[in-house]
Write a protein that holds these residues in place. Sequence first.
Motif, mmCIF file in Angstrom:
data_model
loop_
_atom_site.group_PDB
_atom_site.id
_atom_site.type_symbol
_atom_site.label_atom_id
_atom_site.label_comp_id
_atom_site.label_asym_id
_atom_site.label_seq_id
_atom_site.Cartn_x
_atom_site.Cartn_y
_atom_site.Cartn_z
ATOM 1 N N ILE A 1 0.867 -1.184 0.000
ATOM 2 C CA ILE A 1 0.000 0.000 0.000
ATOM 3 C C ILE A 1 0.899 1.228 0.000
ATOM 4 O O ILE A 1 1.512 1.567 1.022
ATOM 5 C CB ILE A 1 -0.923 0.008 1.238
ATOM 6 C CG1 ILE A 1 -1.732 -1.294 1.303
ATOM 7 C CG2 ILE A 1 -1.850 1.215 1.208
ATOM 8 C CD1 ILE A 1 -2.470 -1.480 2.622
ATOM 9 N N GLY A 2 1.014 1.885 -1.146
ATOM 10 C CA GLY A 2 1.888 3.047 -1.269
ATOM 11 C C GLY A 2 3.235 2.664 -1.849
ATOM 12 O O GLY A 2 3.694 1.524 -1.719
ATOM 13 N N ASP A 3 3.880 3.636 -2.484
ATOM 14 C CA ASP A 3 5.162 3.391 -3.148
ATOM 15 C C ASP A 3 6.253 2.925 -2.192
ATOM 16 O O ASP A 3 7.112 2.120 -2.558
ATOM 17 C CB ASP A 3 5.627 4.663 -3.862
ATOM 18 C CG ASP A 3 4.713 5.044 -5.018
ATOM 19 O OD1 ASP A 3 3.965 4.154 -5.491
ATOM 20 O OD2 ASP A 3 4.742 6.220 -5.438
ATOM 21 N N ASP A 4 6.227 3.428 -0.961
ATOM 22 C CA ASP A 4 7.280 3.085 -0.013
ATOM 23 C C ASP A 4 7.253 1.601 0.370
ATOM 24 O O ASP A 4 8.254 1.077 0.879
ATOM 25 C CB ASP A 4 7.146 3.934 1.256
ATOM 26 C CG ASP A 4 7.428 5.402 1.001
ATOM 27 O OD1 ASP A 4 8.074 5.702 -0.030
ATOM 28 O OD2 ASP A 4 7.002 6.251 1.815
ATOM 29 N N ALA A 5 6.123 0.961 0.144
ATOM 30 C CA ALA A 5 5.985 -0.436 0.555
ATOM 31 C C ALA A 5 6.425 -1.429 -0.525
ATOM 32 O O ALA A 5 6.530 -2.629 -0.255
ATOM 33 C CB ALA A 5 4.533 -0.726 0.945
ATOM 34 N N GLU A 6 6.696 -0.936 -1.745
ATOM 35 C CA GLU A 6 6.975 -1.849 -2.858
ATOM 36 C C GLU A 6 8.204 -2.722 -2.598
ATOM 37 O O GLU A 6 8.160 -3.941 -2.761
ATOM 38 C CB GLU A 6 7.162 -1.050 -4.160
ATOM 39 C CG GLU A 6 5.930 -0.304 -4.634
ATOM 40 C CD GLU A 6 4.857 -1.241 -5.190
ATOM 41 O OE1 GLU A 6 5.137 -2.431 -5.382
ATOM 42 O OE2 GLU A 6 3.731 -0.763 -5.432
ATOM 43 N N ASN A 7 9.311 -2.101 -2.211
ATOM 44 C CA ASN A 7 10.528 -2.887 -1.992
ATOM 45 C C ASN A 7 10.392 -3.829 -0.807
ATOM 46 O O ASN A 7 10.886 -4.960 -0.831
ATOM 47 C CB ASN A 7 11.728 -1.957 -1.788
ATOM 48 C CG ASN A 7 12.155 -1.286 -3.080
ATOM 49 O OD1 ASN A 7 11.857 -1.778 -4.165
ATOM 50 N ND2 ASN A 7 12.860 -0.166 -2.966
ATOM 51 N N GLU A 8 9.720 -3.340 0.250
ATOM 52 C CA GLU A 8 9.487 -4.211 1.418
ATOM 53 C C GLU A 8 8.652 -5.422 0.991
ATOM 54 O O GLU A 8 8.900 -6.557 1.415
ATOM 55 C CB GLU A 8 8.745 -3.427 2.502
ATOM 56 C CG GLU A 8 9.488 -2.221 3.036
ATOM 57 C CD GLU A 8 10.398 -2.571 4.200
ATOM 58 O OE1 GLU A 8 10.333 -3.727 4.654
ATOM 59 O OE2 GLU A 8 11.169 -1.701 4.634
ATOM 60 N N ALA A 9 7.644 -5.193 0.149
ATOM 61 C CA ALA A 9 6.793 -6.277 -0.312
ATOM 62 C C ALA A 9 7.577 -7.286 -1.148
ATOM 63 O O ALA A 9 7.364 -8.496 -1.042
ATOM 64 C CB ALA A 9 5.620 -5.721 -1.120
ATOM 65 N N GLN A 10 8.497 -6.770 -1.958
ATOM 66 C CA GLN A 10 9.323 -7.674 -2.769
ATOM 67 C C GLN A 10 10.158 -8.597 -1.894
ATOM 68 O O GLN A 10 10.347 -9.776 -2.210
ATOM 69 C CB GLN A 10 10.237 -6.854 -3.694
ATOM 70 C CG GLN A 10 9.528 -6.214 -4.867
ATOM 71 C CD GLN A 10 9.184 -7.209 -5.968
ATOM 72 O OE1 GLN A 10 9.361 -8.410 -5.804
ATOM 73 N NE2 GLN A 10 8.693 -6.719 -7.096
ATOM 74 N N GLN A 11 10.664 -8.074 -0.795
ATOM 75 C CA GLN A 11 11.445 -8.906 0.136
ATOM 76 C C GLN A 11 10.584 -10.023 0.722
ATOM 77 O O GLN A 11 11.026 -11.172 0.845
ATOM 78 C CB GLN A 11 12.026 -8.037 1.250
ATOM 79 C CG GLN A 11 13.070 -7.044 0.788
ATOM 80 C CD GLN A 11 13.545 -6.146 1.928
ATOM 81 O OE1 GLN A 11 13.253 -6.394 3.104
ATOM 82 N NE2 GLN A 11 14.287 -5.088 1.585
ATOM 83 N N ILE A 12 9.333 -9.686 1.079
ATOM 84 C CA ILE A 12 8.429 -10.691 1.645
ATOM 85 C C ILE A 12 8.092 -11.756 0.606
ATOM 86 O O ILE A 12 8.095 -12.961 0.892
ATOM 87 C CB ILE A 12 7.146 -10.009 2.159
ATOM 88 C CG1 ILE A 12 7.484 -9.128 3.363
ATOM 89 C CG2 ILE A 12 6.085 -11.040 2.519
ATOM 90 C CD1 ILE A 12 6.321 -8.290 3.861
ATOM 91 N N VAL A 13 7.808 -11.315 -0.611
ATOM 92 C CA VAL A 13 7.488 -12.252 -1.694
ATOM 93 C C VAL A 13 8.653 -13.214 -1.913
ATOM 94 O O VAL A 13 8.466 -14.432 -2.050
ATOM 95 C CB VAL A 13 7.167 -11.481 -2.992
ATOM 96 C CG1 VAL A 13 7.140 -12.429 -4.193
ATOM 97 C CG2 VAL A 13 5.832 -10.772 -2.875
ATOM 98 N N ALA A 14 9.871 -12.681 -1.949
ATOM 99 C CA ALA A 14 11.041 -13.533 -2.163
ATOM 100 C C ALA A 14 11.199 -14.548 -1.037
ATOM 101 O O ALA A 14 11.496 -15.719 -1.279
ATOM 102 C CB ALA A 14 12.294 -12.663 -2.287
ATOM 103 N N ALA A 15 10.991 -14.106 0.206
ATOM 104 C CA ALA A 15 11.129 -15.011 1.350
ATOM 105 C C ALA A 15 10.096 -16.138 1.283
ATOM 106 O O ALA A 15 10.412 -17.297 1.577
ATOM 107 C CB ALA A 15 10.973 -14.227 2.657
ATOM 108 N N LEU A 16 8.872 -15.820 0.877
ATOM 109 C CA LEU A 16 7.825 -16.832 0.791
ATOM 110 C C LEU A 16 8.111 -17.835 -0.321
ATOM 111 O O LEU A 16 8.012 -19.053 -0.135
ATOM 112 C CB LEU A 16 6.466 -16.159 0.558
ATOM 113 C CG LEU A 16 5.913 -15.330 1.721
ATOM 114 C CD1 LEU A 16 4.697 -14.537 1.271
ATOM 115 C CD2 LEU A 16 5.554 -16.227 2.901
#
Length: 451
Positions: free
Chosen positions: A344-359
């Motif tokens: 949610i929001g541009d600032d969350a994109e990279n954080e989300a990518q890290q979570i996706v990779a971990a999963l």
Amino acid sequence: MAKTPPKNLQAIRGTQDIFGAEAEAFAFVVDTFERVRKLYRFRRVEMPVFEKTEVFSRAIGETTDVVSKEMYSFEDRGGDSLTLRPEFTAGIARAFLSNGWQQHAPLKVATHGPLFRYERPQKGRYRQFHQIDAEIIGAAEPQADVELLAMADQLLKEVGIEGVTLHLNTLGDGDSREAWRAALVEHFRAVKDELSEDSQERLEKNPLRILDSKDRRDRRFVADAPKIDQFLSDEARAFFEAVTSGLDAAGVKWTRAESLVRGLDYYRHTAFEFIPDEGSEAAGKLGSQSTILGGGRYDGLMESLGGAPTPAVGWAAGIERLAMLVDEGKALWSDDWTVAVIPIGDDAENEAQQIVAALRNESISCEYAFKGNMKKRMQKASAAGARYALLLGEDEIANGIVTVRDMKSGEQAPMKREWIPQGVFDLLFENDSAKHFGETVRPLVERLKSR
């Protein structure tokens, strides 16, 4: 509204573009086949899509419909006659002889891919179609037949196809088959004028194929035709008994089918087909195209290609036909073991990518909703069949958490970032997740456990 493409961009008749649920069912069949063939220790092989025409004409037989009417043959720039493969066995036999694979005998190999036959397209049958194929080369023992049939039976069960029975027959050894053939010629010659045109042509060249005729004019004479059991040698009878007793021991359900034959002379002993039971769901889906897997023992094939006598047995099955019988819910990748990550929001994109990779590194199926506003991303997660959505916005980033939403109930609770991916894994597979979530999520966990 999408425009209709011009006619020159339409798929060629007898071919298909596979997408969506059909493509997932197709992939599910292939994935299951790959897993099962590894259980049985069959080596993977990849074969050329085209061979010299003589490989197929010598192996399949000049008088068969496949060779005379259905092969896609062409002359290349060097003047050689080449043919797109109409089946796998001939090419595998050629490779066995030309590559010195005899050193690996008994050789268990498996493959899958496209095949080509020019025939009238119909339900589950195309001009470019796909098969899975398994062969055991260099093993004369009946236990090889049992192993191959047990593998086929397990494959069909793991694909989820029910109400299917193995139809089994013996063609005897060479002497048994020749004596049976002579008796069939004598039997059908007496009524030649009353047979169908195709069977009259087959009478001298390939009389066994009359037994498999679907023409009503032929069926009335097939019932009282000589049976193979009258001509079996002691060795051939013992071989068939060893196959059937082995199947019983392996728990494979089978029935005797005395009219099941293979017309080519190089076939010996076991012939078989897996056919849906009458009235079953599979029979209803397939209609008249009932056989879903078939094969037999072809001990004389290597000689017909110029090699040394080599026993072999194999089977093949059409992937499209199997995919038609797959339960859609079982094949789809969008299932209860998928999560969606929604930034949610541009600032969350990279954080989300890290979570996706971990999963994904922990083999958790993950949909990354990277486009649209919050509402559209949630809709995409729902359409993907995600069981949970992991929401990540400014508040979550500031507090080192993600918000986990149950996509079925709408309930949500926080999860610490440090608990990913184990916490997500525990939720998906209903393990003891309370230690990861604390009291705020306990009702959600307890509800999952009581489902």
